[in-house]
Motif scaffolding. Structure first.
Motif, PDB file in Angstrom:
ATOM      1  N   TYR A  48     -16.207 -44.278 -11.464  1.00  0.00           N
ATOM      2  CA  TYR A  48     -16.266 -43.996 -12.882  1.00  0.00           C
ATOM      3  C   TYR A  48     -14.978 -44.391 -13.574  1.00  0.00           C
ATOM      4  CZ  TYR A  48     -13.696 -39.474 -13.131  1.00  0.00           C
ATOM      5  OH  TYR A  48     -12.748 -38.480 -13.111  1.00  0.00           O
ATOM      6  N   GLY A  99     -13.152 -32.952 -22.559  1.00  0.00           N
ATOM      7  CA  GLY A  99     -12.383 -31.956 -21.840  1.00  0.00           C
ATOM      8  C   GLY A  99     -13.246 -30.952 -21.102  1.00  0.00           C
ATOM      9  N   GLY A 100     -14.546 -30.982 -21.405  1.00  0.00           N
ATOM     10  CA  GLY A 100     -15.453 -30.071 -20.711  1.00  0.00           C
ATOM     11  C   GLY A 100     -16.359 -30.837 -19.771  1.00  0.00           C
ATOM     12  N   VAL A 101     -17.414 -30.219 -19.363  1.00  0.00           N
ATOM     13  CA  VAL A 101     -18.354 -30.890 -18.470  1.00  0.00           C
ATOM     14  C   VAL A 101     -19.127 -31.932 -19.256  1.00  0.00           C
ATOM     15  CG1 VAL A 101     -20.324 -30.612 -16.954  1.00  0.00           C
ATOM     16  CG2 VAL A 101     -18.554 -28.875 -17.027  1.00  0.00           C
ATOM     17  N   GLU A 102     -19.263 -33.055 -18.659  1.00  0.00           N
ATOM     18  CA  GLU A 102     -19.882 -34.161 -19.371  1.00  0.00           C
ATOM     19  C   GLU A 102     -21.386 -34.177 -19.162  1.00  0.00           C
ATOM     20  OE1 GLU A 102     -15.930 -36.532 -17.986  1.00  0.00           O
ATOM     21  OE2 GLU A 102     -17.887 -37.375 -17.560  1.00  0.00           O
ATOM     22  N   LYS A 103     -22.107 -34.364 -20.234  1.00  0.00           N
ATOM     23  CA  LYS A 103     -23.536 -34.601 -20.127  1.00  0.00           C
ATOM     24  C   LYS A 103     -23.716 -36.103 -20.139  1.00  0.00           C
ATOM     25  CE  LYS A 103     -24.819 -30.273 -22.348  1.00  0.00           C
ATOM     26  NZ  LYS A 103     -25.412 -29.633 -23.532  1.00  0.00           N
ATOM     27  N   LEU A 104     -24.241 -36.599 -19.064  1.00  0.00           N
ATOM     28  CA  LEU A 104     -24.359 -38.031 -18.902  1.00  0.00           C
ATOM     29  C   LEU A 104     -25.622 -38.571 -19.561  1.00  0.00           C
ATOM     30  CD1 LEU A 104     -23.332 -38.449 -15.165  1.00  0.00           C
ATOM     31  CD2 LEU A 104     -21.896 -38.430 -17.192  1.00  0.00           C
TER      32      LEU A 104
ATOM     33  N   TYR B  32     -20.264 -25.239 -13.007  1.00  0.00           N
ATOM     34  CA  TYR B  32     -21.216 -25.618 -14.058  1.00  0.00           C
ATOM     35  C   TYR B  32     -22.339 -26.384 -13.386  1.00  0.00           C
ATOM     36  CZ  TYR B  32     -22.531 -26.583 -18.897  1.00  0.00           C
ATOM     37  OH  TYR B  32     -23.161 -26.612 -20.111  1.00  0.00           O
ATOM     38  N   LEU B  34     -26.311 -28.284 -13.787  1.00  0.00           N
ATOM     39  CA  LEU B  34     -27.214 -28.950 -14.711  1.00  0.00           C
ATOM     40  C   LEU B  34     -28.479 -29.382 -13.977  1.00  0.00           C
ATOM     41  CD1 LEU B  34     -24.036 -30.151 -15.054  1.00  0.00           C
ATOM     42  CD2 LEU B  34     -25.058 -31.046 -17.144  1.00  0.00           C
ATOM     43  N   TYR B  36     -31.423 -32.425 -14.369  1.00  0.00           N
ATOM     44  CA  TYR B  36     -31.839 -33.655 -15.008  1.00  0.00           C
ATOM     45  C   TYR B  36     -33.268 -33.948 -14.590  1.00  0.00           C
ATOM     46  CZ  TYR B  36     -27.222 -35.043 -16.735  1.00  0.00           C
ATOM     47  OH  TYR B  36     -26.042 -35.104 -17.426  1.00  0.00           O
ATOM     48  N   PHE B  46     -30.855 -35.380 -19.359  1.00  0.00           N
ATOM     49  CA  PHE B  46     -30.396 -33.996 -19.276  1.00  0.00           C
ATOM     50  C   PHE B  46     -31.505 -33.045 -19.725  1.00  0.00           C
ATOM     51  CE2 PHE B  46     -27.747 -30.372 -19.468  1.00  0.00           C
ATOM     52  CZ  PHE B  46     -28.031 -29.714 -20.649  1.00  0.00           C
ATOM     53  N   SER B  93     -20.844 -29.294 -11.124  1.00  0.00           N
ATOM     54  CA  SER B  93     -19.548 -29.816 -11.539  1.00  0.00           C
ATOM     55  C   SER B  93     -18.458 -28.798 -11.262  1.00  0.00           C
ATOM     56  CB  SER B  93     -19.583 -30.142 -13.028  1.00  0.00           C
ATOM     57  OG  SER B  93     -18.310 -30.510 -13.489  1.00  0.00           O
ATOM     58  N   SER B  97     -14.731 -32.078 -13.348  1.00  0.00           N
ATOM     59  CA  SER B  97     -15.847 -32.390 -14.247  1.00  0.00           C
ATOM     60  C   SER B  97     -16.774 -33.485 -13.749  1.00  0.00           C
ATOM     61  CB  SER B  97     -15.339 -32.761 -15.651  1.00  0.00           C
ATOM     62  OG  SER B  97     -14.672 -31.671 -16.235  1.00  0.00           O
TER      63      SER B  97
END
Lengths: 115, 111
Positions: A48, A99-104, B32, B34, B36, B46, B93, B97
C-alpha cells in the motif's frame, strides 16, 4: 464519482510473460492498496501507498512482483516473469486516510490467468 | 497464519430467515472490525463496522456483534433476502490501521 478503475478486467497470458495491471484511484484519496484474492488465502494485502509513497510492501510475494505509483491518479502492479500460481483476482482499493480506520473503496478487479 | 478466520466457507438460508455469519480473530491488538460484501465480478464494498469499545452495532437489517473475550464477531442479517446472496469478508484493523481480511463466506439466500 467513477470509483476506482482497474484495467484490464481480464488478462490471460503464458507463463514467463510480463503482466502489468493498472489502477486509477478515486480522486482526492491519498492511500492506495493492491490486494490479491485466492480461494486458499482470501484477500491478501500486497502493498500500500500513502501520498504516492510505498509504505508497506511486506505482502509482495516475490521479487517478481513490483508496484509503482508515479502520481496520485495512477498505479501499476507488474509481475515479471509471470507463473501459473500467480493466477488470481487482483484488486486495487483507495481510501482517504484521516488518521482513523480506513474504509476502502475497491475496484472491480483484474482476473489474471497465467497458463 | 490467518489472523482473521472465517471457518465456514458457505452458508445457505431460506428467504426471510436469519443469516448468521461468524468470524474469529487471533490478534488481541485489533480494535476495529468491518464487514465487506462482494458480488461476482465486482469489488468488495463496505457493509458495516464496529469498534472494540462496543459490543453491538446495527444498521437496518444488518447487525454486528462483538465478543472481545472470545475474539469473535458475527454478522446477523434479518430478514435475509435473495439480494443478500454474496461473499462476505470479515476484516480487522489495529494500531497501524491496515485491514486484515478473512477468506470470506459465500451466503446463498434461497427464495
Amino acid at each position: 464519482d467513477a470509483g476506482v478503475i482497474q484495467s484490464p478486467r481480464h488478462e490471460v497470458t503464458e507463463m514467463g510473460q510480463e503482466v502489468t495491471l493498472r489502477c486509477k484511484p478515486i480522486s482526492g484519496h491519498n492511500s492506495l492498496f493492491w490486494y490479491r484474492q485466492t480461494m486458499m488465502r482470501g484477500l491478501e494485502l500486497l502493498i500500500y501507498f500513502n501520498n504516492n509513497v510505498p509504505i508497506d510492501d511486506s505482502g509482495m510475494p516475490e521479487d517478481r512482483f513490483s508496484a509503482k505509483m508515479p502520481n496520485a491518479s495512477f498505479s501499476t502492479l507488474k509481475i515479471q516473469p509471470s507463473e501459473p500460481r500467480d493466477s488470481a483476482v487482483y484488486f486495487c482499493a483507495s481510501s482517504l486516510e484521516t488518521g482513523g480506520v480506513e474504509k476502502l473503496f475497491f475496484g472491480s478487479g483484474t482476473q489474471l490467468s497465467v497458463l | 497464519d490467518q489472523q482473521v478466520k472465517q471457518n465456514s466457507p458457505s452458508l445457505s438460508v431460506q428467504e426471510g430467515r436469519i443469516s448468521i455469519l461468524n468470524c474469529d480473530y487471533t490478534n488481541s491488538m485489533f480494535d476495529y472490525f468491518l464487514w465487506y460484501k462482494k458480488y461476482p465480478a465486482e469489488g468488495p464494498t463496505f457493509l458495516i463496522s464496529i469498534s472494540s469499545i462496543k459490543d453491538k452495532n446495527e444498521d437496518g437489517r444488518f447487525t454486528v456483534f462483538l465478543n472481545k473475550s472470545a475474539k469473535h464477531l458475527s454478522l446477523h442479517i434479518v430478514p435475509s433476502q435473495p439480494g443478500d446472496s454474496a461473499v462476505y469478508f470479515c476484516a480487522a484493523s489495529g494500531a497501524n490501521s491496515k485491514l486484515t481480511f478473512g477468506k470470506g463466506i459465500t451466503l446463498s439466500v434461497r427464495p
